[in-house]
Design a protein around this motif. Sequence first.
Motif, PDB file in Angstrom:
ATOM      1  N   UNK A 171       3.015  -8.671   8.370  1.00  0.00           N
ATOM      2  CA  UNK A 171       3.514  -7.846   7.270  1.00  0.00           C
ATOM      3  C   UNK A 171       3.013  -8.378   5.931  1.00  0.00           C
ATOM      4  N   UNK A 172       2.968  -9.700   5.789  1.00  0.00           N
ATOM      5  CA  UNK A 172       2.463 -10.308   4.546  1.00  0.00           C
ATOM      6  C   UNK A 172       1.020  -9.906   4.282  1.00  0.00           C
ATOM      7  N   UNK A 173       0.198  -9.946   5.312  1.00  0.00           N
ATOM      8  CA  UNK A 173      -1.211  -9.584   5.148  1.00  0.00           C
ATOM      9  C   UNK A 173      -1.358  -8.122   4.732  1.00  0.00           C
ATOM     10  N   UNK A 174      -0.578  -7.245   5.375  1.00  0.00           N
ATOM     11  CA  UNK A 174      -0.622  -5.839   4.992  1.00  0.00           C
ATOM     12  C   UNK A 174      -0.097  -5.645   3.571  1.00  0.00           C
ATOM     13  N   UNK A 175       0.890  -6.431   3.185  1.00  0.00           N
ATOM     14  CA  UNK A 175       1.433  -6.335   1.829  1.00  0.00           C
ATOM     15  C   UNK A 175       0.390  -6.701   0.783  1.00  0.00           C
ATOM     16  N   UNK A 176      -0.359  -7.778   1.036  1.00  0.00           N
ATOM     17  CA  UNK A 176      -1.400  -8.181   0.088  1.00  0.00           C
ATOM     18  C   UNK A 176      -2.488  -7.120   0.003  1.00  0.00           C
ATOM     19  N   UNK A 177      -2.906  -6.592   1.150  1.00  0.00           N
ATOM     20  CA  UNK A 177      -3.925  -5.540   1.130  1.00  0.00           C
ATOM     21  C   UNK A 177      -3.444  -4.337   0.319  1.00  0.00           C
ATOM     22  N   UNK A 178      -2.200  -3.907   0.580  1.00  0.00           N
ATOM     23  CA  UNK A 178      -1.669  -2.758  -0.146  1.00  0.00           C
ATOM     24  C   UNK A 178      -1.551  -3.026  -1.632  1.00  0.00           C
ATOM     25  N   UNK A 179      -1.087  -4.225  -1.987  1.00  0.00           N
ATOM     26  CA  UNK A 179      -0.950  -4.577  -3.398  1.00  0.00           C
ATOM     27  C   UNK A 179      -2.294  -4.539  -4.112  1.00  0.00           C
ATOM     28  N   UNK A 180      -3.304  -5.128  -3.489  1.00  0.00           N
ATOM     29  CA  UNK A 180      -4.618  -5.191  -4.140  1.00  0.00           C
ATOM     30  C   UNK A 180      -5.263  -3.810  -4.247  1.00  0.00           C
ATOM     31  N   UNK A 181      -5.051  -2.962  -3.235  1.00  0.00           N
ATOM     32  CA  UNK A 181      -5.591  -1.598  -3.319  1.00  0.00           C
ATOM     33  C   UNK A 181      -4.934  -0.836  -4.460  1.00  0.00           C
ATOM     34  N   UNK A 182      -3.624  -1.004  -4.616  1.00  0.00           N
ATOM     35  CA  UNK A 182      -2.922  -0.320  -5.694  1.00  0.00           C
ATOM     36  C   UNK A 182      -3.334  -0.854  -7.063  1.00  0.00           C
ATOM     37  N   UNK A 183      -3.428  -2.182  -7.180  1.00  0.00           N
ATOM     38  CA  UNK A 183      -3.832  -2.780  -8.451  1.00  0.00           C
ATOM     39  C   UNK A 183      -5.248  -2.360  -8.823  1.00  0.00           C
ATOM     40  N   UNK A 184      -6.144  -2.289  -7.845  1.00  0.00           N
ATOM     41  CA  UNK A 184      -7.518  -1.852  -8.114  1.00  0.00           C
ATOM     42  C   UNK A 184      -7.532  -0.428  -8.658  1.00  0.00           C
ATOM     43  N   UNK A 185      -6.682   0.415  -8.084  1.00  0.00           N
ATOM     44  CA  UNK A 185      -6.589   1.805  -8.567  1.00  0.00           C
ATOM     45  C   UNK A 185      -6.149   1.828 -10.021  1.00  0.00           C
ATOM     46  N   UNK A 186      -5.175   0.989 -10.373  1.00  0.00           N
ATOM     47  CA  UNK A 186      -4.692   0.942 -11.754  1.00  0.00           C
ATOM     48  C   UNK A 186      -5.759   0.393 -12.684  1.00  0.00           C
ATOM     49  N   UNK A 187      -6.362  -0.727 -12.281  1.00  0.00           N
ATOM     50  CA  UNK A 187      -7.317  -1.413 -13.153  1.00  0.00           C
ATOM     51  C   UNK A 187      -8.598  -0.604 -13.378  1.00  0.00           C
ATOM     52  N   UNK A 188      -8.925   0.288 -12.453  1.00  0.00           N
ATOM     53  CA  UNK A 188     -10.127   1.114 -12.615  1.00  0.00           C
ATOM     54  C   UNK A 188      -9.805   2.468 -13.238  1.00  0.00           C
ATOM     55  N   UNK A 189      -8.569   2.623 -13.709  1.00  0.00           N
ATOM     56  CA  UNK A 189      -8.202   3.832 -14.429  1.00  0.00           C
ATOM     57  C   UNK A 189      -8.019   5.060 -13.574  1.00  0.00           C
ATOM     58  N   UNK A 190      -7.779   4.867 -12.291  1.00  0.00           N
ATOM     59  CA  UNK A 190      -7.631   6.026 -11.400  1.00  0.00           C
ATOM     60  C   UNK A 190      -6.199   6.532 -11.298  1.00  0.00           C
ATOM     61  N   UNK A 191      -5.247   5.784 -11.847  1.00  0.00           N
ATOM     62  CA  UNK A 191      -3.866   6.231 -11.761  1.00  0.00           C
ATOM     63  C   UNK A 191      -2.908   5.104 -12.069  1.00  0.00           C
ATOM     64  N   UNK A 192      -1.629   5.399 -11.966  1.00  0.00           N
ATOM     65  CA  UNK A 192      -0.583   4.418 -12.232  1.00  0.00           C
ATOM     66  C   UNK A 192      -0.223   3.637 -10.980  1.00  0.00           C
ATOM     67  N   UNK A 193       0.748   2.747 -11.142  1.00  0.00           N
ATOM     68  CA  UNK A 193       1.218   1.973 -10.007  1.00  0.00           C
ATOM     69  C   UNK A 193       1.934   2.846  -8.993  1.00  0.00           C
ATOM     70  N   UNK A 194       2.199   2.289  -7.827  1.00  0.00           N
ATOM     71  CA  UNK A 194       2.826   3.044  -6.749  1.00  0.00           C
ATOM     72  C   UNK A 194       3.643   2.105  -5.880  1.00  0.00           C
ATOM     73  N   UNK A 195       4.379   2.674  -4.944  1.00  0.00           N
ATOM     74  CA  UNK A 195       5.140   1.888  -3.984  1.00  0.00           C
ATOM     75  C   UNK A 195       4.265   1.626  -2.763  1.00  0.00           C
ATOM     76  N   UNK A 196       4.182   0.367  -2.354  1.00  0.00           N
ATOM     77  CA  UNK A 196       3.507  -0.027  -1.118  1.00  0.00           C
ATOM     78  C   UNK A 196       4.612  -0.327  -0.108  1.00  0.00           C
ATOM     79  N   UNK A 197       4.774   0.547   0.862  1.00  0.00           N
ATOM     80  CA  UNK A 197       5.869   0.488   1.835  1.00  0.00           C
ATOM     81  C   UNK A 197       5.353  -0.192   3.109  1.00  0.00           C
TER      82      UNK A 197
END
Length: 397
Positions: A171-197
Motif C-alpha cells: 500500500x505504501x508503494x502504491x501511495x507514493x506512486x499515486x502521490x507523485x503522479x498527482x503532484x506531477x499533474x499539479x506542477x506541470x499545470x494540468x490541474x489541481x490536487x486530488x484524492x489518492x485512494x
Amino acid sequence: MSGPLTGIKVIEIGTLIAAPFAARMMAEFGADVVKIEAPGEGDPIRKWRKLHEGTSLWWYLQSRNKKSISVNLKAAEGVELVKRLAEGADVLIENLKPGALEKLGLGWDVLHALNPKLTMVRISGYGQTGPYKDRPGFGAIGEAMGGIRYTTGEPNGAPARAGVSLGDSLASLHAVMGALMSVLRVKTGQGNGQVVDVSLVESVFNLMESLVPEYDLLGHVRERSGGALPGIAPSNTYPTKDGGYVVIAGNSDPIFKRLMRAIGRGGLADDPALASNDGRVAQVVMLDAIIAEWTSSHTIAYVLGVLKEAGVPAGRIYSVADIVADPHYQARGMLLDAELPGGQAVKMPGIVPTLSETPGEVRWQGPALGEHTSSVLAELGYGEQDIARMRAEGVVQ
C-alpha cells in the motif's frame, strides 16, 4: 539536500506502517516531511518489534529524515495548526479510518478549499468507498482478502504469510506512486490536487497477475504450491546435500536448455516436448524431481558454482546474517552505517531505488517525539509566546 523531491512539502498523519513508510520514502529523496504525532506516546511503532534503550529500532528507520511535531488534534487550535500546515503543503498522507479526518474538521473538502493544489493520499483497509469502507483493516487482512495468502504455503498446508508486513508495504508503494503522479499533474499545470485512494486489499490484489481471467475464462483457481511458481517451469526451491536450499529459475526456453545440460541431462534439453513453457508445465513434477535429485547430491556452493558458469539464475535463501555479510549488498550501498541517540553505531538498510544523479540520502534517524515542534511552528509564523502558551494548554507537546 538536493534530492528529486526537494521543495515538496509533505504532512504525515499516520501511525505504524502504511502511511509512515510512504512518507519515509518521500523523505529519503528530499521531501520536507512533517509527521504529526499525538501527545503522550506518539506513534505506537516507537514500541514495536525490538527495542534499544526503550525505543524501537524500526522507528529509527521508519521515520528517518522526518520532522516530528506533537499536536493534540482534539483541541481546536491543534486542528487550526494542521490547516495552517496544509495551506503550504503539496501532499498530505494519512491512514486513519475513513471519516476520521472529517470528524476532526480536516476532511478533503476543507483542506482542498484552503489549498487547491494539495494532494491527499488516503490509505485504508478497503478504500474510501464501498460497503466495507468502515471496517477496520490491517495489512494482514489486506493480504488475506487481496488473494496472496490463499496462494502462499504448501499445497496441503494452511495459508501462510510472509515474515514482514507485506500488505502495508505494498500500500505504501502504491501511495507514493499515486502521490507523485498527482503532484506531477499539479506542477506541470494540468490541474489541481486530488484524492489518492489507496486500499490495502487492492494494493495486494494488484500483484495477483492473471488470477482473475484464469478463473473467469477457464474456471481455474490458483492454489498453494510451496516454493514452485505455478504455470512456469521449472522454477522452484530445491534441497542440497549440506542441508540448505537453492532457488533455481530455469523457466525461459534457452535457460532451460542450459540448466539441463549443466546437470547432465542433455537429452531433456533437446526434447521437443520440453522446448516451450507449456510443454514443461505439463511435465513439471518429473522435471522438479530430476533437478532435486541433482541438487541433493551436491553442496550449495557447488550447485551455485555450476549454475553460475552455465548462466542459470540461482541463489540460496538468505537470512539477515547472510544479507549483512554479503559483499554485493555492501557494494551497492544497501547497508548504511548509522548512529542512534547516545552514539550507538548500528547498520540500517540503504535507500531504494538508486538514482544516478539525485540519489536518496539519510540526514537523521527517527526523531524524538515532538523534537521539531518549536521549529516547525516558528516556520509557520508562531511566536515564542504563542508556542509556550500552546504547550501549557496541551495543544502541542
